[in-house]
Scaffold this motif. Structure first.
Motif, PDB file in Angstrom:
ATOM      1  N   PHE A  94      21.121  -3.147  28.740  1.00 33.11           N
ATOM      2  CA  PHE A  94      20.480  -4.435  28.924  1.00 33.11           C
ATOM      3  C   PHE A  94      18.973  -4.210  28.959  1.00 33.11           C
ATOM      4  N   TYR A  97       8.532  -9.662  36.190  1.00 29.77           N
ATOM      5  CA  TYR A  97       8.642  -8.504  37.061  1.00 29.77           C
ATOM      6  C   TYR A  97       7.338  -8.264  37.825  1.00 29.77           C
ATOM      7  N   TYR A 156      21.691  -4.077  40.518  1.00 27.08           N
ATOM      8  CA  TYR A 156      21.842  -4.535  39.126  1.00 27.08           C
ATOM      9  C   TYR A 156      20.619  -4.057  38.332  1.00 27.08           C
ATOM     10  N   CYS A 157      20.344  -2.755  38.394  1.00 26.27           N
ATOM     11  CA  CYS A 157      19.040  -2.265  37.936  1.00 26.27           C
ATOM     12  C   CYS A 157      18.947  -2.023  36.444  1.00 26.27           C
ATOM     13  N   GLY A 158      20.072  -2.115  35.688  1.00 23.76           N
ATOM     14  CA  GLY A 158      20.004  -1.898  34.246  1.00 23.76           C
ATOM     15  C   GLY A 158      19.395  -0.538  33.949  1.00 23.76           C
ATOM     16  N   THR A 160      14.259  -1.078  34.909  1.00 26.70           N
ATOM     17  CA  THR A 160      12.972  -1.735  34.659  1.00 26.70           C
ATOM     18  C   THR A 160      12.275  -2.107  35.965  1.00 26.70           C
ATOM     19  N   GLU A 206      23.776   0.241  39.110  1.00 22.96           N
ATOM     20  CA  GLU A 206      24.079  -0.501  37.889  1.00 22.96           C
ATOM     21  C   GLU A 206      25.473  -0.088  37.420  1.00 22.96           C
ATOM     22  N   ILE A 207      26.191  -1.043  36.830  1.00 20.25           N
ATOM     23  CA  ILE A 207      27.597  -0.815  36.487  1.00 20.25           C
ATOM     24  C   ILE A 207      27.775  -0.052  35.162  1.00 20.25           C
ATOM     25  N   VAL A 208      26.799  -0.161  34.249  1.00 15.18           N
ATOM     26  CA  VAL A 208      26.947   0.484  32.930  1.00 15.18           C
ATOM     27  C   VAL A 208      26.408   1.920  32.974  1.00 15.18           C
ATOM     28  N   GLY A 249      27.902   2.184  39.275  1.00 14.41           N
ATOM     29  CA  GLY A 249      28.999   1.507  39.983  1.00 14.41           C
ATOM     30  C   GLY A 249      28.665   0.060  40.249  1.00 14.41           C
ATOM     31  N   LYS A 250      29.603  -0.596  40.937  1.00 14.12           N
ATOM     32  CA  LYS A 250      29.379  -2.001  41.269  1.00 14.12           C
ATOM     33  C   LYS A 250      28.484  -2.083  42.502  1.00 14.12           C
ATOM     34  N   ALA A 251      27.519  -2.958  42.448  1.00  9.14           N
ATOM     35  CA  ALA A 251      26.614  -3.123  43.594  1.00  9.14           C
ATOM     36  C   ALA A 251      27.420  -3.397  44.863  1.00  9.14           C
ATOM     37  N   GLU A 252      28.489  -4.207  44.716  1.00 14.69           N
ATOM     38  CA  GLU A 252      29.261  -4.622  45.903  1.00 14.69           C
ATOM     39  C   GLU A 252      30.120  -3.482  46.452  1.00 14.69           C
ATOM     40  N   ASP A 283      18.984  -8.464  40.617  1.00 11.94           N
ATOM     41  CA  ASP A 283      18.794  -9.129  39.320  1.00 11.94           C
ATOM     42  C   ASP A 283      20.165  -9.207  38.654  1.00 11.94           C
ATOM     43  N   PRO A 324      23.825 -10.587  36.799  1.00 19.12           N
ATOM     44  CA  PRO A 324      24.139 -11.421  35.638  1.00 19.12           C
ATOM     45  C   PRO A 324      24.369 -12.874  36.060  1.00 19.12           C
TER      46      PRO A 324
HETATM   47  N1  SAH Z   1      17.249  -5.498  36.287  1.00 15.68           N
HETATM   48  C1  SAH Z   1      17.702  -5.032  35.003  1.00 15.68           C
HETATM   49  C2  SAH Z   1      19.003  -5.653  34.499  1.00 15.68           C
HETATM   50  C3  SAH Z   1      19.335  -7.062  34.890  1.00 15.68           C
HETATM   51  S1  SAH Z   1      20.708  -7.778  34.009  1.00 15.68           S
HETATM   52  C4  SAH Z   1      16.615  -5.182  33.987  1.00 15.68           C
HETATM   53  O1  SAH Z   1      15.692  -5.896  34.185  1.00 15.68           O
HETATM   54  O2  SAH Z   1      16.681  -4.572  32.943  1.00 15.68           O
HETATM   55  C5  SAH Z   1      22.058  -7.546  35.053  1.00 15.68           C
HETATM   56  C6  SAH Z   1      22.593  -6.137  35.064  1.00 15.68           C
HETATM   57  O3  SAH Z   1      23.647  -6.101  36.004  1.00 15.68           O
HETATM   58  C7  SAH Z   1      23.177  -5.654  33.763  1.00 15.68           C
HETATM   59  O4  SAH Z   1      22.571  -4.441  33.414  1.00 15.68           O
HETATM   60  C8  SAH Z   1      24.680  -5.463  34.057  1.00 15.68           C
HETATM   61  O5  SAH Z   1      25.242  -4.373  33.366  1.00 15.68           O
HETATM   62  C9  SAH Z   1      24.659  -5.217  35.529  1.00 15.68           C
HETATM   63  N2  SAH Z   1      25.868  -5.545  36.310  1.00 15.68           N
HETATM   64  C10 SAH Z   1      26.789  -6.506  36.087  1.00 15.68           C
HETATM   65  N3  SAH Z   1      27.681  -6.566  37.094  1.00 15.68           N
HETATM   66  C11 SAH Z   1      27.327  -5.610  37.990  1.00 15.68           C
HETATM   67  C12 SAH Z   1      27.851  -5.186  39.259  1.00 15.68           C
HETATM   68  N4  SAH Z   1      28.913  -5.760  39.787  1.00 15.68           N
HETATM   69  N5  SAH Z   1      27.218  -4.196  39.905  1.00 15.68           N
HETATM   70  C13 SAH Z   1      26.114  -3.599  39.370  1.00 15.68           C
HETATM   71  N6  SAH Z   1      25.584  -3.954  38.178  1.00 15.68           N
HETATM   72  C14 SAH Z   1      26.177  -4.950  37.493  1.00 15.68           C
END
Ligand code: SAH
Length: 563
Positions: free
Chosen positions: A298, A310, A329-331, A334, A350-352, A376-379, A400, A402
Motif C-alpha cells: 500500500f 502526514y 496499520y503502518c503499511g 510511511t 502491519e498485516i501484509v 500481524g493484525k494490529a488487534e 491509519d 483501511p
Molecule cells: N499508514 C500506511 C498504510 C495505511 S493503509 C501508509 O500510509 O502507507 C491501511 C493498511 O492497513 C494497509 O497497509 C493494510 O494492509 C493494513 N491492514 C489492514 N488490516 C489490518 C490489520 N487488521 N492489522 C494491521 N494492518 C492491517
C-alpha cells in the motif's frame, strides 16, 4: 408519483455519495450528476415508500457551482463522481461530509473552525472543531497508481480502461485525467504488444485468456515507473519483447513484474509476484524520506497531498524527541518514518508481510535505527505486546486503518495503554466517527479534525484527527471518606508485576500474565501508572483472566497491601 414520470426538481442538497437531493412536490428524489442549485427535468427511475431515484434529462437552470465537464467519459466511468462541480465547492462538500458523519454517527457537535484561530474544543467535550478540507492547486493527474482492466468489448476488440459504474463492462479509456499522462502511452504499448504476439486478455465469463489487469505505479519525485501485468496463468511468452518496447518508449521505466491471479472474483492481485526486469520495486521520496514500493504494498495514491496529510499527522503528534510511539496499520512505514525523525522509538504493525519487509528496508535506507516493525493484525500484535510490556510508557499512538476502521480489540488496547495522544488518519469518515466515539469512552477528547483532499473529483475524503487524554473533569461525585478507615502506609506499598506473579506461583501454583494483573488492578481501581485514566467500558475483561486467576491476583494485591 409513478416510475417514468417526468418531473421538475430543484436540487437542494447532496448525499455523501455525491448524488443531488431535491423534492418533486413533497417527495424526495435522489438524482445522480446534479448538485445544489441545479433545477433539472428528470425521469423517475425507481420508487421506494418515502423517496425515489431519478435521472436528469435536462438542466433547466445550472447551479453556480457547475463547471464544464473535462472528461468525456466522466458520467459513464464510475471514477469521478463530482467532476462537474467547481473545485472549491468539492472541498466544501468534503468538509461537510466529515462534519455530518461526526455528528450523525459519532454524536459530536462538529463545528467548522478556522485553523488560524485554533480555538480549543471549548468547554464541551462533545464539540469538535473541523477545519476546512485542504485542497490541491492543480487537482488533476495526481494519482501515482492505476489498475487498468483488460478485456474485449462487444465487437470483440481488445480494450482496456475502466469498469462502468456498478458493472464490469470495460469502457475504453487510455488517457485518464487523474493519472500521469505517460500512463496512456504505456497502455498503448502493452496493447500493441498483445495484438502483435496474440496475447489474449482475460474474459470474466469464460475465465479464459491471460492478461487481467495492468498495474502502473510512478514515483512522482524520482520519476521511476513500475509496470506489473496481472495474469490468469503462470507463463508469459514474449515478455522480453514487451520489456524492450517499454525501455525504448517510456522514460523512467524501471521495472516489469508479473503477478499471478488464477482465482475468479474481483480481487485484483494474486499472492505471487515475479520480477521480469529491474528490481521489482520503485523508489520515491516523501518530504525527503525515501520509500521502496512493490506492486503489493500500500502506498498513498496522491503523493502531493500525502505530504500534507502526514505533515498534519506529525504536527498533531507534537513530538519533542523523547516519545515512544506505536504506528498501527503502518503499511511500508510511511507515517512511522515521518515520526521516527522526531521520536525516541517507533513501533509499527502491519498485516501484509511484504509491506513490513519494505518498511524495514525503508528504515534502513533512511538510516533510522529507532524503529521496530511487526507483521500481524494490529488487534492481535498490540495486546500481546502490551501484555509483555505493561510498564513501558507509550506516549503517542497513530492509526491509519483501511475503510472498515479499527477493530474493537485494538481500540480497547489503546484505551488500556492510555497514550497522551492518539492521531487517527482515516479514509472513511463514517468509521472514523464511530471509532472516535469509542475512544472518547476510554477517556479521550477529540481536539481537532483536518480533512485533506487526496481524491480530487471523487466523493472520497481523507481525514486526520487528534485525540488527547481528557484533562477536564466533566462531572464529579462527592464521596465520604473516613480517615480512620484508611491505612495510608499501605496505600504507599507497591509490588512489581514480577513480585505479584512469583507470589501467585508460590501460593497458588499457577502462572498469571502481566495483562491479567493489569486488568485486575484496573478493575479494582489501582492506578497502573501515574495519571492512568481508566477505560469507561466495563466489559474489558481479558479472555485469559479466569475467576481463579482473578481471585489469586486479588489475594496478592491484598497481601502486598495494594488494595
Ligand atoms: N499508514 C500506511 C498504510 C495505511 S493503509 C501508509 O500510509 O502507507 C491501511 C493498511 O492497513 C494497509 O497497509 C493494510 O494492509 C493494513 N491492514 C489492514 N488490516 C489490518 C490489520 N487488521 N492489522 C494491521 N494492518 C492491517
Amino acid at each position: 408519483m409513478k416510475k417514468n414520470d417526468i418531473v421538475t426538481v430543484t436540487v437542494t442538497d447532496l448525499t455523501t455519495e455525491g448524488e443531488g437531493i431535491g423534492k418533486a412536490g413533497a417527495f424526495p428524489l435522489f438524482i445522480k450528476d446534479t448538485m445544489p442549485g441545479d433545477t433539472v427535468r428528470a425521469v423517475v427511475t425507481k420508487l421506494k415508500k418515502n423517496y425515489g431515484y431519478g435521472k436528469a434529462l435536462e438542466i433547466l437552470e445550472a447551479s453556480g457551482d457547475r463547471v464544464p465537464m473535462r472528461c468525456p467519459l466522466a458520467r459513464r466511468c464510475g471514477g469521478c463522481q463530482i467532476e462537474e462541480m467547481d473545485y472549491k465547492a468539492q472541498l466544501r462538500f468534503k468538509t461537510r461530509k466529515v462534519q455530518n458523519n461526526l455528528a450523525r454517527i459519532g454524536g459530536f457537535s462538529a463545528v467548522l473552525t478556522d485553523p488560524e484561530v485554533q480555538a480549543g474544543s471549548g468547554s464541551d467535550t462533545d464539540t469538535v472543531p473541523v477545519f476546512p478540507c485542504i485542497g490541491m492547486e492543480t487537482p488533476w493527474h495526481y494519482r501515482n497508481k492505476a489498475q487498468v482492466p483488460f478485456g474485449r468489448n462487444k465487437q470483440g476488440e481488445l480494450v482496456c480502461g475502466f469498469y462502468a459504474g456498478r458493472s464490469h463492462d470495460i469502457i475504453e479509456s487510455e488517457d485518464c485525467l487523474l493519472t500521469p499522462p505517460e500512463y496512456g502511452h504505456i497502455l498503448r504499448v502493452v496493447k500493441q504488444w498483445m495484438r502483435d504476439f496474440g496475447i489474449e486478455p482475460y474474459q470474466e465469463e469464460s475465465r479464459k485468456g491471460l492478461v487481467r489487469h495492468v498495474l502502473l505505479r510512478k514515483g512522482f519525485h524520482t520519476g521511476e515507473i513500475l509496470v506489473c501485468l496481472i495474469l490468469n496463468g503462470r507463463r508469459l511468452n514474449h515478455a522480453d519483447a514487451l520489456e524492450t518496447r517499454l525501455k525504448a518508449e517510456i522514460a523512467g521505466f524501471k521495472t516489469l513484474s508479473l503477478n499471478i491471479n488464477e482465482k475468479p472474483g474481483n480481487t485484483i492481485l494474486g499472492p505471487e509476484t515475479r520480477q521480469i526486469y529491474g528490481p521489482g520495486y520503485i523508489e520515491d521520496t516523501l518530504s525527503g524520506v525515501r520509500f521502496r514500493i512493490s506492486p503489493q504494498s500500500f502506498y498513498q495514491v496522491n503523493p502531493v497531498q500525502t505530504e500534507i496529510l502526514y505533515g498534519k499527522a506529525l504536527e498533531f503528534a507534537g513530538l519533542t524527541g523523547e516519545e515512544t510511539v506505536w504506528d498501527l496499520y503502518c503499511g511500508i512505514g510511511t507515517i512511522s518514518l515521518f515520526l521516527a525523525e522526531k521520536a525516541r522509538k517507533v513501533y509499527g504493525v502491519e498485516i501484509v508481510p511484504q509491506a513490513i519487509e519494505d518498511a524495514r528496508e525503508n528504515a534502513r535506507l533512511n538510516g533510522f535505527d529507532n524503529t521496530e516493525f511487526f507483521v500481524g493484525k494490529a488487534e492481535e500484535v498490540l495486546p500481546a505486546w502490551y501484555e509483555e510490556h505493561p510498564e513501558e510508557k507509550i506516549d503517542i499512538i497513530t492509526v491509519d486503518p483501511p475503510r472498515k476502521g479499527c477493530d474493537e480489540k485494538c481500540l480497547e488496547t489503546i484505551g488500556l495503554m492510555q497514550p497522551e495522544r492518539v492521531v487517527y488518519v482515516s479514509c472513511d469518515s463514517a468509521t472514523l466517527a464511530r471509532d472516535l466515539k469509542i475512544l472518547t469512552g476510554y477517556g479521550y477528547q477529540v481536539e481537532k479534525v483536518q480533512p485533506v483532499d487526496q481524491f480530487c473529483q471523487t466523493v472520497e475524503v481523507e481525514t486526520v484527527a487528534l485525540l488527547s487524554k481528557l484533562q477536564r473533569v466533566k462531572h464529579h461525585i462527592n464521596v465520604r471518606f473516613d480517615l480512620e478507615e484508611a491505612d495510608l502506609t499501605a496505600a504507599e506499598t507497591k509490588a512489581t508485576y514480577d513480585e505479584i506473579r512469583n507470589w501467585i506461583q508460590e501460593n497458588y501454583g499457577f502462572h498469571v500474565t502481566n495483562l491479567n494483573i493489569a486488568k485486575t488492578k484496573k478493575k479494582c481501581g489501582c492506578t497502573l501508572r501515574e495519571n492512568h485514566n481508566l477505560p469507561k467500558s466495563e466489559n474489558s475483561k481479558s479472555p485469559g483472566t479466569t475467576k481463579e486467576k482473578e481471585e489469586a491476583i486479588l489475594a496478592a494485591l491484598r497481601y502486598f497491601k495494594m488494595i
